[in-house]
Enzyme design. Structure first.
Site, PDB file in Angstrom:
ATOM      1  N   CYS A   1       0.818  -1.224   0.000  1.00  0.00           N
ATOM      2  CA  CYS A   1       0.000   0.000   0.000  1.00  0.00           C
ATOM      3  C   CYS A   1       0.842   1.260   0.000  1.00  0.00           C
ATOM      4  O   CYS A   1       0.311   2.363  -0.082  1.00  0.00           O
ATOM      5  CB  CYS A   1      -0.965  -0.003   1.170  1.00  0.00           C
ATOM      6  SG  CYS A   1      -2.079  -1.415   1.120  1.00  0.00           S
TER       7      CYS A   1
ATOM      8  N   HIS B   1      -9.553   3.263  -1.715  1.00  0.00           N
ATOM      9  CA  HIS B   1      -8.171   2.807  -1.564  1.00  0.00           C
ATOM     10  C   HIS B   1      -7.742   1.904  -2.719  1.00  0.00           C
ATOM     11  O   HIS B   1      -7.693   0.686  -2.589  1.00  0.00           O
ATOM     12  CB  HIS B   1      -8.051   2.074  -0.221  1.00  0.00           C
ATOM     13  CG  HIS B   1      -6.656   1.616   0.112  1.00  0.00           C
ATOM     14  ND1 HIS B   1      -5.526   2.186  -0.423  1.00  0.00           N
ATOM     15  CD2 HIS B   1      -6.229   0.629   0.941  1.00  0.00           C
ATOM     16  CE1 HIS B   1      -4.458   1.563   0.063  1.00  0.00           C
ATOM     17  NE2 HIS B   1      -4.844   0.611   0.882  1.00  0.00           N
TER      18      HIS B   1
END
Lengths: 380, 154
Positions: free
Chosen positions: A80, A329
């Site tokens: 991420c 996201h």
């Protein structure tokens, strides 16, 4: 180190689902938006740093769509922290004097359903559900439960994070979701892994974001200093040894280490920061990062959300974009989307969600495994 | 522990089965244990085999050990949503072993209710068929589970 590095162009697409578009197409859109933001062309770019997890040779595929100029392309993956890592690689190249004008793109199309952390070895049997759980909700529920254990933090306090970020997203036209979620709705939503309900998990979306970095010399030469945003600090860490690392991913140590390095590099402290986009992949994560980033003392994260200090209008607004919880996201895009958000506030162009008078902002992402990237930005 | 009745809290005879993890070992007598490593230089205990120490960076001197069979519940979550073939809810636990090391696994033999599972709960490590957690995917494998230490000792 040499010249200062500035962001002169940055933008993102509105996060959402793009079933008819491929990863390169989505990435190309953000790249062109960022170029348009500063009036430059792909032919001006000296290198491309591309963050993406799901595809391969993504940067080259983007150039195939917008201009095959033959420049070097570096494709990055770092969980991420992928987008922020690509951004940092671009920053480092300018700092090193290798280039003075580069494009950084983060892009992702997300598979539907639940993400599971890939086991380290070749396990005889898939460990999920047998040797505990490696789903992201479970991993980040452990993060929250550890905080509950140490400080008595409550399910309700974690849920308030989600209420706040969903509220912020109603003010952001580029967020995937723009709906209010009252506390009862968050707490009564389907429990995924205690204490994270479905509305306390990040929104699974596709997206892209891009930024154009230049050296100070080049920015002045091009007359682009008016809206330029200075990169005051860039820090990237992996997880230092911690006691339970093998059984329980540790997002705290890597963040604390990166925060210390970033504050040192910028010559600033937490009190100097006007807004933060941090890695709220789950509601539990945001609360622990208040402490990891030094916004309050250890154990006071719950008090911070109760007092509204991290809401828009509060002492230190966090995730005014709506955050990963509601803006969405898309893994590889998130790091650069955070940078777009903070830069937009520093330029005074954030509209209804503008943090009044914002001069200095911070972005933070954590990729499990673990990578943490922090940037501190300042209006030129 | 009562040995005359077969309790769900007992370990199974693992003969003929394969360990569900790379650090699950099965002896000729059908007993199972978890393998660990201990750094001779700094004493850090790891799950499974290792050749160097992540904490003090020693490159040799890691000895293979049997991990302990008792510990305390450091952390957990109750998982309500997982893959389709996995029985939910289950308790995904992180246990600090009394003799060193931290391992993850499922806590069984307890109501999967966050309000009723205390941090620090003393637990034992037992070995059961993997199919008990993950159905037919686990057939032929043996895995470790945690049970409250008080269970089965009445």
């Amino acid at each position: 180190m040499a010249d200062n590095v500035y962001i002169v162009g940055t933008d993102m697409i509105r996060f959402g689902r793009f079933d008819d578009l491929g990863v390169p197409e989505i990435g190309a859109e953000a790249a062109l938006l960022a170029l348009d933001d500063c009036g430059l062309a792909i032919s001006d770019m000296q290198a491309l740093y591309c963050g993406n997890l799901g595809e391969g040779m993504t940067g080259q595929k983007i150039l195939a769509l917008i201009g095959q100029t033959g420049i070097p392309v570096v494709n990055c993956t770092n969980a991420c922290a992928t987008g922020a890592t690509a951004f940092r690689e671009g920053w480092a190249a300018i700092k090193a004097g290798i280039h003075d004008l580069v494009l950084c793109v983060g892009v992702e199309k997300m598979p539907r359903g639940m993400l599971v952390r890939r086991p380290a070895g070749f396990e005889p049997v898939p460990p999920e559900g047998l040797i505990g759980s490696g789903t992201m909700p479970a991993v980040f529920s452990h993060v929250g439960m550890e905080h509950m254990r140490q400080y008595g933090t409550t399910f309700e306090q974690f849920a308030k994070i989600s209420v706040k970020n969903h509220h912020h997203s109603t003010l952001n036209p580029k967020a995937m979701y723009r709906k209010e979620t009252p506390l009862e709705m968050v707490m009564e939503a389907e429990m995924i892994a205690y204490p994270n309900t479905k509305l306390m998990c990040s929104a699974n979306v596709d997206g892209s974001a891009a930024a154009i970095l230049v050296s100070e010399r080049k920015a002045r030469e091009l007359g682009l200093m008016d809206r330029a945003v200075k990169v005051r600090a860039s820090a990237l860490t992996s997880d230092p040894y911690s006691e339970r690392n093998l059984a329980m991913p540790d997002v705290n140590s890597a963040t604390r280490l990166a925060a210390r390095q970033a504050y040192d590099m910028a010559g600033l402290g937490p009190d100097d920061i006007d807004l933060i986009e941090l890695h709220d992949c789950f509601a539990t994560a945001e609360l622990v990062h208040y402490e990891n980033l030094g916004l309050c003392r250890d154990g006071e994260g719950g008090r911070l959300i109760d007092a509204g200090e991290t809401a828009l209008g509060g002492r230190i607004p966090v995730n005014v974009s709506g955050g990963l919880l509601s803006k969405g996201h898309p893994l590889g895009a998130t790091g650069i989307a955070n940078i777009y958000e903070v830069a937009t506030h520093l330029r005074g162009e954030a509209g209804a969600r503008q943090v009044a008078g914002a001069r200095i902002g911070m972005t933070h992402v954590v990729g499990l495994g673990t990578a943490c990237a922090i940037h501190i930005l300042e209006k030129a | 522990m009562k040995m005359d009745t077969y309790s769900v809290m007992d370990s199974i005879d693992a003969r003929g089965r394969q360990g569900a993890t790379l650090y699950t070992h099965i002896g000729d007598d059908g007993s199972a244990w978890l393998e660990g490593s201990r750094c001779a230089a700094c004493g850090t205990v790891y799950t499974g085999a290792r050749t160097s120490c992540g904490r003090c960076f020693a490159r040799d001197g890691l000895e293979s050990i049997r991990l302990g069979a008792t510990g305390k519940l450091y952390n957990y979550t109750v998982v309500y949503r997982s893959y389709p073939h996995i029985k939910v809810p289950f308790v995904a636990a992180i246990v600090d072993l009394d003799e060193g090391g931290t391992i993850k696994g499922n806590l069984v033999g307890i109501d999967p209710d966050p309000a009723r599972i205390p941090f620090g709960l003393p637990v034992r490590v037992i070995f059961r068929g993997a199919e008990e957690a993950i159905g037919e995917q686990g057939e032929g494998f043996v895995a470790h589970f945690f049970v409250p230490a008080s269970e089965g000792e009445a």
